[in-house]
Write a protein that holds these residues in place. Structure first.
Motif, mmCIF file in Angstrom:
data_model
loop_
_atom_site.group_PDB
_atom_site.id
_atom_site.type_symbol
_atom_site.label_atom_id
_atom_site.label_comp_id
_atom_site.label_asym_id
_atom_site.label_seq_id
_atom_site.Cartn_x
_atom_site.Cartn_y
_atom_site.Cartn_z
ATOM 1 N N VAL A 39 51.797 35.516 58.943
ATOM 2 C CA VAL A 39 50.250 36.006 59.193
ATOM 3 C C VAL A 39 49.857 35.130 60.130
ATOM 4 C CG1 VAL A 39 48.005 36.776 58.608
ATOM 5 C CG2 VAL A 39 50.095 37.479 57.294
ATOM 6 N N THR A 40 49.386 35.507 61.377
ATOM 7 C CA THR A 40 48.478 34.569 62.088
ATOM 8 C C THR A 40 47.492 35.381 63.092
ATOM 9 O OG1 THR A 40 50.242 32.764 62.367
ATOM 10 C CG2 THR A 40 48.376 32.688 63.868
ATOM 11 N N PRO A 41 46.400 35.453 62.894
ATOM 12 C CA PRO A 41 45.380 36.330 63.499
ATOM 13 C C PRO A 41 45.624 36.075 65.196
ATOM 14 C CG PRO A 41 44.301 34.846 62.133
ATOM 15 C CD PRO A 41 45.608 34.383 61.900
ATOM 16 N N GLY A 42 45.698 37.351 65.918
ATOM 17 C CA GLY A 42 45.965 37.379 67.142
ATOM 18 C C GLY A 42 47.332 37.438 67.657
ATOM 19 N N LYS A 43 48.325 37.156 66.661
ATOM 20 C CA LYS A 43 49.613 36.970 67.171
ATOM 21 C C LYS A 43 50.283 38.063 66.598
ATOM 22 C CE LYS A 43 49.097 31.986 68.266
ATOM 23 N NZ LYS A 43 49.715 30.815 68.237
ATOM 24 N N GLU A 44 49.820 39.148 66.248
ATOM 25 C CA GLU A 44 50.737 40.446 65.864
ATOM 26 C C GLU A 44 51.572 40.712 66.873
ATOM 27 O OE1 GLU A 44 49.002 43.183 63.128
ATOM 28 O OE2 GLU A 44 50.230 44.852 64.171
ATOM 29 N N GLY A 45 52.902 41.134 66.666
ATOM 30 C CA GLY A 45 53.933 41.456 67.645
ATOM 31 C C GLY A 45 54.930 40.590 68.058
ATOM 32 N N GLN A 46 54.475 38.821 67.756
ATOM 33 C CA GLN A 46 55.347 37.976 68.118
ATOM 34 C C GLN A 46 56.375 37.985 66.924
ATOM 35 O OE1 GLN A 46 53.197 34.042 68.884
ATOM 36 N NE2 GLN A 46 51.969 35.308 70.233
ATOM 37 N N ASP A 47 57.189 36.809 66.870
ATOM 38 C CA ASP A 47 58.198 36.742 65.960
ATOM 39 C C ASP A 47 58.345 35.016 65.842
ATOM 40 O OD1 ASP A 47 61.354 36.167 66.527
ATOM 41 O OD2 ASP A 47 60.269 37.233 68.025
ATOM 42 N N VAL A 48 58.575 34.765 64.310
ATOM 43 C CA VAL A 48 58.776 33.313 64.381
ATOM 44 C C VAL A 48 60.443 33.234 63.724
ATOM 45 C CG1 VAL A 48 58.244 30.998 63.133
ATOM 46 C CG2 VAL A 48 56.482 32.667 63.956
ATOM 47 N N HIS A 49 61.466 32.596 64.416
ATOM 48 C CA HIS A 49 62.774 32.956 63.948
ATOM 49 C C HIS A 49 63.036 34.419 63.263
ATOM 50 C CE1 HIS A 49 62.865 28.486 64.999
ATOM 51 N NE2 HIS A 49 61.865 28.283 63.962
ATOM 52 N N THR A 56 46.818 40.770 60.129
ATOM 53 C CA THR A 56 46.508 40.610 58.765
ATOM 54 C C THR A 56 47.322 40.987 57.652
ATOM 55 O OG1 THR A 56 46.366 43.061 58.635
ATOM 56 C CG2 THR A 56 44.416 41.988 59.643
ATOM 57 N N LEU A 57 47.099 40.075 56.665
ATOM 58 C CA LEU A 57 48.309 40.269 55.256
ATOM 59 C C LEU A 57 48.261 41.485 54.940
ATOM 60 C CD1 LEU A 57 49.957 38.445 53.586
ATOM 61 C CD2 LEU A 57 48.091 37.939 52.056
ATOM 62 N N LYS A 58 47.185 42.310 55.173
ATOM 63 C CA LYS A 58 47.144 43.774 54.510
ATOM 64 C C LYS A 58 48.313 44.610 54.992
ATOM 65 C CE LYS A 58 43.931 47.314 53.723
ATOM 66 N NZ LYS A 58 42.429 47.784 54.049
ATOM 67 N N LYS A 59 48.425 44.301 56.457
ATOM 68 C CA LYS A 59 49.330 45.043 57.181
ATOM 69 C C LYS A 59 50.838 44.625 56.723
ATOM 70 C CE LYS A 59 50.704 47.149 61.341
ATOM 71 N NZ LYS A 59 50.521 47.104 63.012
#
Lengths: 298, 408
Positions: A39-49, A56-59
């Motif tokens: 979770v990082t606000p504003g970065k949905e759609g990206q990936d980390v490794h 949101t954590l909710k999603k």
């Protein structure tokens, strides 16, 4: 079995795009731990490794049925991240962040207690169950097996670094660990030594526990009482570092923020005496752990 | 935990509507006289040092005249109170006191809640009072989520025996002081004594306050009042310690390098992290060695930081050897540690062939670290030895080298 972490752990990292969190994500994945979301606000759609990031954590919880979260956000955002996690129904939260304001910790720890949520930390380097190759936090770095191999000894440490060193000593003695937990170097933390001893007591795969302690707090005194009350009956090996601080002026901090002797309480010598009186194997030298473990466990 | 001097804590308390005596700060005896004359005699003179129990330490005086104020201030400004030299004196109007009470707000770490301790027998050592007359002391925890309700404050004082107007005023003062505690992220707010004046006012006559270092980012208004890191020393920072703070702050977001000078000792101590340093220090002492300093170096510091603190450690007079040790690291790159240490030794002309250096560094990139240390002729251990075993080696080697010096 093990405690807190096993193959059913479904893990998300709050603050996953930060430098350290991203590195921890990589090391965890390499070790075989399933990190399902970040979770990082504003970065949905990206990936980390390869791990998907959500706003949101909710999603993340809806999509991945997260039950364990790791907080890697900066100190000013920890309070909100923990509240978010509690609100989303996550039952186990590990807070890695150091220097969390005390007033914030008081509040989120009270909320967590009300909600029946287990909080590890703040200021925890992580925890690990080697048998299932599950770890959360930086614990073990990129060479996890150097210190952490599967076995029957539980490890509890108030020092993050010494969680690895203590587990390595267990390995050197010829054993391995069921679960190793860095409980955090602060005085205000979610899970104390006694809380963990109760869990280890109930875990059939843990046959003994080793604790690494420091001055300050009453965690060791409480553990001694727990043993005397018969609520922990497995062999306990305890080392309390920082005996030299007793000859320094009172009220001075050496080591972690929690490691302060004040008003005559929290002294290593008192902790050692109480643990010894309760029947724990109290180590004069840390290196005594190796022969003592062999002697008692064989 | 940063300590706040009394003049500042009283200023904060006053901003929240709690009465405090009129006061002024003096830096010289002449200024103390001047300020006293403005306030009107008699006045109280208090050494402004970040320690409690100043009355017992003789750091509080009463002056009846300008002359007396000047000579007493001169006396105070020339002494050291519990290791802190007095640089400023608080000159304060002397209050006509009817009753002295005690009040403190702090956090009960075990119960994980703020706790209020109050008594109508103030002006004394509260620890003594709790031991001798526990029935005179009220201890009440506050719900961390809801804070202090006014009725709770009232119950505390009513339970101790206050009534009438003093009860109302004491309740109001406690509610306001709790707001100071909570809104300023304090870790301790002690008012001893909280007084009822002869004219019926409730006033904070003396205050001790500490705030949470970790919360200072949200209190720019406190930045000039707090002595940050003051819990890590029992005396003002030494010149070497100040220099090491600069080394650490030059790159504040990468790694930590904390340094505390010991009064004596001959083994330079470069260890970390929190638990590892405590263990290493104990181990050296247990083998009969004497560390010249305490340190915590960790969190993957850059080479420059390692270099700077190593130089600092070695520059203390009387250092006859260097011990470098960490727990097996999770993220600290020990090859970077190696580069910083080796460069500092070289630049200070310390040859490991004659100046004992023992290293126990295992963890990230330790193959490279082994090469760097051994190439420099340093006795190196990785995860083939424990911290305790390495500590024993440095003590042996420093003792042997001192014995050798004795013979020459």
């Amino acid at each position: 079995m093990s405690i807190l972490l096993d193959k059913h752990s479904r893990i998300a990292i709050q603050g996953i795009t930060g430098r350290e969190a991203a590195m921890v994500t990589k090391h965890s994945l390499d070790y075989g731990t399933m990190i399902l979301a970040g979770v990082t606000p504003g970065k949905e759609g990206q990936d980390v490794h390869g791990v998907p990031v959500y706003d949101t954590l909710k999603k993340a919880v809806q999509v991945h049925e997260i039950n364990t979260s790791v907080v890697y956000v900066p100190p000013a955002f920890v309070y909100d991240a923990v509240l978010e996690s509690i609100a989303c129904g996550v039952k186990l939260i590990l807070i890695a962040t150091e220097n969390v304001p005390q007033a914030d910790a008081l509040k989120f720890l009270a909320r967590a207690k009300q909600a029946g949520v287990q909080v590890i930390g703040p200021n925890s380097v992580g925890m690990i169950t080697p048998k299932d190759r599950v770890k959360v936090g930086a614990i073990g770095g990129d060479k996890v097996e150097r210190c952490f191999v599967p076995g029957k000894v539980g490890v509890i440490s108030r020092s993050g670094g010494m969680t690895a060193e203590t587990s390595w000593m267990v390995k050197r003695a010829g054993y391995g660990v069921s679960t190793s937990v860095s409980i955090g170097g602060d005085a205000l933390i979610g899970t104390s030594i006694s809380d963990l001893l109760k869990l280890y007591q109930a875990d059939p795969e843990t046959e003994a526990v080793v604790t690494f302690s420091e001055p300050g707090t009453s965690f060791e005194e409480d553990a001694a009482e727990l043993i005397q009350a018969g609520e922990f009956s497995k062999p306990l090996f305890s080392f309390v570092a920082g005996r030299f601080t007793e000859s320094m002026p009172e009220g001075t901090v050496f080591g972690h923020a929690g490691a302060m002797i004040a008003g005559g309480s929290g002294k290593p010598s008192q902790k050692m005496a109480k643990l010894k009186a309760a029947g724990a194997h109290v180590l004069e030298r840390f290196d005594d752990l190796i022969p003592l473990l062999k002697e008692v466990l064989n | 935990m940063g300590k706040i001097l009394e003049n500042f804590s009283k200023q904060l308390i006053a901003e929240y509507g709690v009465a405090v005596p009129k006061s002024a700060v003096a830096h010289t005896p002449e200024e103390a006289r001047e300020k006293g004359e403005k306030l009107g005699f008699p006045v109280v003179l208090k050494a402004l040092v970040p320690v409690g129990k100043r009355g017992k330490a003789g750091a509080i005086k009463f002056a009846q005249s300008g002359e007396e104020a000047e000579s007493l201030a001169r006396e105070l400004l020339s002494v050291t109170v519990r290791h802190f030299p007095v640089e400023k004196v608080l000159v304060e109007e002397k209050i006509a006191i009817a009753q002295e009470w005690y009040l403190s707000i702090t956090v009960d770490k075990g119960k994980q809640a703020p706790v209020i301790i109050a008594s109508l027998e103030g002006g004394v050592d509260v620890e003594e009072l709790s031991r001798e007359k526990p029935e005179k002391v009220c201890t009440r925890h506050v719900d961390p989520l809801f804070g202090l309700a006014e009725y709770e404050a009232k119950e505390i004082w009513a339970g101790l025996g206050l009534s009438g107007k003093p009860l109302t005023l004491a309740t109001q003062a406690l509610v306001r002081l709790y707001r100071v505690f909570s809104e300023k992220d304090a870790t301790l707010l002690e008012i001893n004594p909280l007084v009822l004046t002869e004219s019926g006012e409730v006033m904070a006559a003396a205050s001790v306050m500490s705030v949470d270092d970790s919360a200072m980012y949200r209190h720019p208004e406190l930045s000039n009042m707090v002595q940050l890191g003051s819990e890590r020393a029992w005396r003002p920072l030494t010149e070497l310690e100040k220099a090491m703070v600069e080394v650490n702050e030059a790159d504040p977001y990468r790694g930590t390098a904390r340094y505390t000078e010991m009064d004596d000792g001959n083994i330079g101590f470069l260890c970390g992290g929190g638990g590892g340093s405590l263990l290493s220090f104990d181990a050296i002492i247990s083998f009969g060695g004497k560390p010249a300093n305490y340190s915590e170096v960790g969190g993957n510091p850059p080479e420059r930081k390692v270099y700077g603190i190593t130089k600092g450690i070695l520059s203390k007079p009387g250092v006859k050897g260097l011990f470098v040790a960490h727990n097996i690291t999770n993220n600290t790159q020990v090859d970077i540690m190696a580069k910083g240490v080796v460069q500092a030794l070289k630049d200070l002309g310390k040859d490991p062939a004659t100046f004992p250096v023992v290293v126990r560094e295992a963890g990230v990139n330790d193959e490279a670290a082994r090469e760097i240390f051994t190439a420099a002729g340093i006795e190196y251990y990785g995860d083939d030895a424990t911290i305790t075993e390495a500590a024993k080696r440095i003590v042996e080697r420093v003792q042997a080298s001192e014995a050798g010096e004795g013979r020459n």
